[in-house]
Design a protein around this motif. Structure first.
Motif, PDB file in Angstrom:
ATOM      1  N   PHE A 141       0.639  -1.384   0.002  1.00  0.00           N
ATOM      2  CA  PHE A 141       0.094   0.031  -0.026  1.00  0.00           C
ATOM      3  C   PHE A 141       1.119   1.392   0.061  1.00  0.00           C
ATOM      4  CE2 PHE A 141      -2.479   3.011   2.331  1.00  0.00           C
ATOM      5  CZ  PHE A 141      -3.870   3.458   1.694  1.00  0.00           C
ATOM      6  N   ALA A 142       2.030   1.052   0.920  1.00  0.00           N
ATOM      7  CA  ALA A 142       2.660   2.209   0.856  1.00  0.00           C
ATOM      8  C   ALA A 142       3.318   2.847  -0.153  1.00  0.00           C
ATOM      9  CB  ALA A 142       3.586   1.950   1.811  1.00  0.00           C
ATOM     10  N   GLN A 143       3.285   1.399  -1.316  1.00  0.00           N
ATOM     11  CA  GLN A 143       3.868   2.041  -2.469  1.00  0.00           C
ATOM     12  C   GLN A 143       2.665   1.803  -3.653  1.00  0.00           C
ATOM     13  OE1 GLN A 143       7.164   1.571  -3.614  1.00  0.00           O
ATOM     14  NE2 GLN A 143       7.720   1.263  -1.656  1.00  0.00           N
ATOM     15  N   ARG A 147       6.371   1.811 -11.825  1.00  0.00           N
ATOM     16  CA  ARG A 147       7.822   0.978 -12.055  1.00  0.00           C
ATOM     17  C   ARG A 147       7.922  -0.069 -11.470  1.00  0.00           C
ATOM     18  NH1 ARG A 147      10.350   2.775  -7.874  1.00  0.00           N
ATOM     19  NH2 ARG A 147       8.616   4.283  -6.968  1.00  0.00           N
ATOM     20  N   PRO A 148       8.565  -1.312 -11.674  1.00  0.00           N
ATOM     21  CA  PRO A 148       8.540  -2.415 -11.136  1.00  0.00           C
ATOM     22  C   PRO A 148       8.672  -2.236  -9.542  1.00  0.00           C
ATOM     23  CG  PRO A 148      10.108  -2.342 -12.530  1.00  0.00           C
ATOM     24  CD  PRO A 148       9.454  -0.979 -12.763  1.00  0.00           C
ATOM     25  N   LEU A 149       8.722  -3.244  -8.674  1.00  0.00           N
ATOM     26  CA  LEU A 149       8.606  -3.249  -7.156  1.00  0.00           C
ATOM     27  C   LEU A 149      10.565  -2.983  -6.829  1.00  0.00           C
ATOM     28  CD1 LEU A 149       6.326  -5.575  -5.069  1.00  0.00           C
ATOM     29  CD2 LEU A 149       6.345  -3.599  -5.076  1.00  0.00           C
ATOM     30  N   LYS A 155      -4.123 -16.388  -2.227  1.00  0.00           N
ATOM     31  CA  LYS A 155      -4.605 -16.705  -3.519  1.00  0.00           C
ATOM     32  C   LYS A 155      -3.277 -18.496  -4.178  1.00  0.00           C
ATOM     33  CE  LYS A 155      -8.032 -14.079  -5.536  1.00  0.00           C
ATOM     34  NZ  LYS A 155      -8.762 -13.494  -6.733  1.00  0.00           N
ATOM     35  N   ALA A 156      -3.096 -18.943  -5.178  1.00  0.00           N
ATOM     36  CA  ALA A 156      -2.322 -19.851  -5.231  1.00  0.00           C
ATOM     37  C   ALA A 156      -1.775 -19.155  -6.439  1.00  0.00           C
ATOM     38  CB  ALA A 156      -3.113 -21.328  -6.281  1.00  0.00           C
ATOM     39  N   ASN A 157      -2.269 -17.969  -6.922  1.00  0.00           N
ATOM     40  CA  ASN A 157      -1.195 -17.177  -7.773  1.00  0.00           C
ATOM     41  C   ASN A 157      -0.204 -16.143  -7.358  1.00  0.00           C
ATOM     42  OD1 ASN A 157      -3.339 -15.824  -7.484  1.00  0.00           O
ATOM     43  ND2 ASN A 157      -3.236 -15.477  -9.611  1.00  0.00           N
ATOM     44  N   ARG A 158      -0.329 -16.143  -6.308  1.00  0.00           N
ATOM     45  CA  ARG A 158       0.523 -14.863  -4.859  1.00  0.00           C
ATOM     46  C   ARG A 158       1.859 -14.830  -5.715  1.00  0.00           C
ATOM     47  NH1 ARG A 158      -1.084 -19.173  -1.937  1.00  0.00           N
ATOM     48  NH2 ARG A 158       0.496 -20.410  -1.200  1.00  0.00           N
ATOM     49  N   ARG A 159       3.038 -15.407  -5.872  1.00  0.00           N
ATOM     50  CA  ARG A 159       3.865 -15.191  -5.831  1.00  0.00           C
ATOM     51  C   ARG A 159       3.781 -14.955  -8.158  1.00  0.00           C
ATOM     52  NH1 ARG A 159       7.798 -16.959  -2.665  1.00  0.00           N
ATOM     53  NH2 ARG A 159       7.296 -18.832  -0.814  1.00  0.00           N
ATOM     54  N   ALA A 160       3.571 -14.682  -8.813  1.00  0.00           N
ATOM     55  CA  ALA A 160       3.598 -14.772 -10.052  1.00  0.00           C
ATOM     56  C   ALA A 160       2.700 -13.707 -10.160  1.00  0.00           C
ATOM     57  CB  ALA A 160       2.459 -15.530 -10.773  1.00  0.00           C
ATOM     58  N   MET A 161       1.220 -13.816  -8.759  1.00  0.00           N
ATOM     59  CA  MET A 161       1.413 -12.319  -9.726  1.00  0.00           C
ATOM     60  C   MET A 161       2.093 -11.203  -9.067  1.00  0.00           C
ATOM     61  SD  MET A 161      -1.514 -11.968 -10.614  1.00  0.00           S
ATOM     62  CE  MET A 161      -2.433 -10.264 -10.242  1.00  0.00           C
ATOM     63  N   LEU A 162       3.011 -11.352  -7.871  1.00  0.00           N
ATOM     64  CA  LEU A 162       4.303 -10.391  -7.173  1.00  0.00           C
ATOM     65  C   LEU A 162       4.875 -10.189  -8.391  1.00  0.00           C
ATOM     66  CD1 LEU A 162       5.010  -8.936  -4.426  1.00  0.00           C
ATOM     67  CD2 LEU A 162       6.561 -11.321  -4.159  1.00  0.00           C
ATOM     68  N   ILE A 166      12.320  -5.086  -1.701  1.00  0.00           N
ATOM     69  CA  ILE A 166      10.921  -5.019  -1.359  1.00  0.00           C
ATOM     70  C   ILE A 166      10.737  -6.096  -1.523  1.00  0.00           C
ATOM     71  CG2 ILE A 166       8.605  -4.274  -1.518  1.00  0.00           C
ATOM     72  CD1 ILE A 166       9.870  -1.257  -1.107  1.00  0.00           C
ATOM     73  N   THR A 167      10.919  -6.976  -2.854  1.00  0.00           N
ATOM     74  CA  THR A 167      10.316  -8.233  -3.321  1.00  0.00           C
ATOM     75  C   THR A 167      10.904  -9.450  -2.591  1.00  0.00           C
ATOM     76  OG1 THR A 167       9.855  -7.060  -5.682  1.00  0.00           O
ATOM     77  CG2 THR A 167      10.345  -9.659  -5.461  1.00  0.00           C
ATOM     78  N   ARG A 168      12.205  -9.299  -2.515  1.00  0.00           N
ATOM     79  CA  ARG A 168      12.093 -10.164  -1.516  1.00  0.00           C
ATOM     80  C   ARG A 168      11.899  -9.534  -0.322  1.00  0.00           C
ATOM     81  NH1 ARG A 168      14.358 -10.196  -5.990  1.00  0.00           N
ATOM     82  NH2 ARG A 168      12.707 -11.136  -6.110  1.00  0.00           N
ATOM     83  N   GLN A 169      11.581  -9.259   0.441  1.00  0.00           N
ATOM     84  CA  GLN A 169      11.057  -8.648   2.218  1.00  0.00           C
ATOM     85  C   GLN A 169       9.537  -9.338   2.035  1.00  0.00           C
ATOM     86  OE1 GLN A 169      10.210  -4.972   3.205  1.00  0.00           O
ATOM     87  NE2 GLN A 169       9.359  -5.927   5.447  1.00  0.00           N
ATOM     88  N   ILE A 170       8.624  -9.171   0.962  1.00  0.00           N
ATOM     89  CA  ILE A 170       7.127 -10.271   1.039  1.00  0.00           C
ATOM     90  C   ILE A 170       7.431 -11.262   0.590  1.00  0.00           C
ATOM     91  CG2 ILE A 170       4.991 -10.044  -0.776  1.00  0.00           C
ATOM     92  CD1 ILE A 170       5.607  -7.461  -1.270  1.00  0.00           C
ATOM     93  N   GLU A 171       8.272 -12.085  -0.216  1.00  0.00           N
ATOM     94  CA  GLU A 171       8.678 -13.552  -0.317  1.00  0.00           C
ATOM     95  C   GLU A 171       8.711 -14.510   0.823  1.00  0.00           C
ATOM     96  OE1 GLU A 171      12.346 -13.602  -2.992  1.00  0.00           O
ATOM     97  OE2 GLU A 171      10.307 -13.371  -5.267  1.00  0.00           O
ATOM     98  N   ARG A 172       9.711 -13.824   1.675  1.00  0.00           N
ATOM     99  CA  ARG A 172       9.897 -14.252   2.671  1.00  0.00           C
ATOM    100  C   ARG A 172       8.201 -14.346   4.076  1.00  0.00           C
ATOM    101  NH1 ARG A 172      15.154 -10.626   2.543  1.00  0.00           N
ATOM    102  NH2 ARG A 172      13.962  -9.379   3.883  1.00  0.00           N
TER     103      ARG A 172
END
Length: 207
Positions: free
Chosen positions: A2-4, A29-31, A13-20, A35-41
């Motif tokens: 939300f801050a981005q 801009r891309p994430l 949802k099952a497609n959470r990583r693909a959607m990320l 931030i992407t690595r933090q969300i993946e953790r």
């Protein structure tokens, strides 16, 4: 996210990583990589919890048919007939209370710690609330069931009893009365499981 400037992402949802990988910030801009690595953790931890929940659900679902097959343990199957009570509540109510034999309604309420706790001293005679001396998990579950009962069984006698007593009342009176309703509902569910007496005004699920 939300801050981005990103909304609508659904991590369950099952497609959470693909959607990320497809997410873009509010200015297109891309994430950022960190931030992407933090969300993946965070997703790693979420998926571990979801897997544990699935495992618990499988154990519960495997247990209920076995319980239902016993002539003396019909409670889960009967409770599931009532609107507002699902497998989790049915299994907990059975395993924490209804598997036992109770001689009367007071024993049922006492076992859950939902009986009044009087206090007397000289000329003073007043109630101190429920005793809380019984099965804590059963007591907590019954209060949760009572709140859901109001939502799913609004036309029942118990829901009407509760609503009449909290008219124009604040949050405190609702919290006090929901405990009283939980006691009444526990007794009503016990009578339903042992004698087949449907709580007055309650709606059964469609077959």
């Amino acid at each position: 996210l939300f801050a981005q400037g990103i909304t609508g992402y659904e991590p369950v949802k099952a497609n959470r990583r693909a959607m990320l990988e497809e997410l873009r910030t509010g200015d297109g801009r891309p994430l950022p990589n960190h931030i992407t690595r933090q969300i993946e953790r965070e997703l790693d931890r979420l998926e571990m919890v979801m897997a544990q929940i699935d495992e618990v659900n499988k154990v519960r679902e495997a247990m209920l048919p076995t319980v239902e097959a016993e002539e003396t343990a019909k409670a889960p199957r009967l409770l599931l007939q009532l609107r507002g009570i699902g497998p989790e509540f049915a299994g907990t109510l059975y395993s924490e209370g209804f598997y036992r034999h109770f001689a009367n309604r007071r024993q049922v309420a006492a076992y859950a710690g939902l009986v009044p706790s009087p206090w007397r001293s000289g000329t003073i005679d007043r109630e101190q609330g429920v005793s809380k001396a019984g099965n804590k998990r059963l007591r907590t579950t019954m209060i949760q069931v009572a709140w859901l009962w109001l939502r799913h069984q609004p036309g029942s006698e118990l829901s009407q009893w509760f609503n009449q007593r909290v008219q124009d009342g604040g949050g405190r009176i609702r919290r006090v009365m929901i405990v009283a309703m939980a006691r009444k509902l526990l007794i009503a569910l016990w009578q339903f499981c042992t004698a087949g007496v449907v709580p007055k005004g309650a709606i059964l699920k469609a077959a």
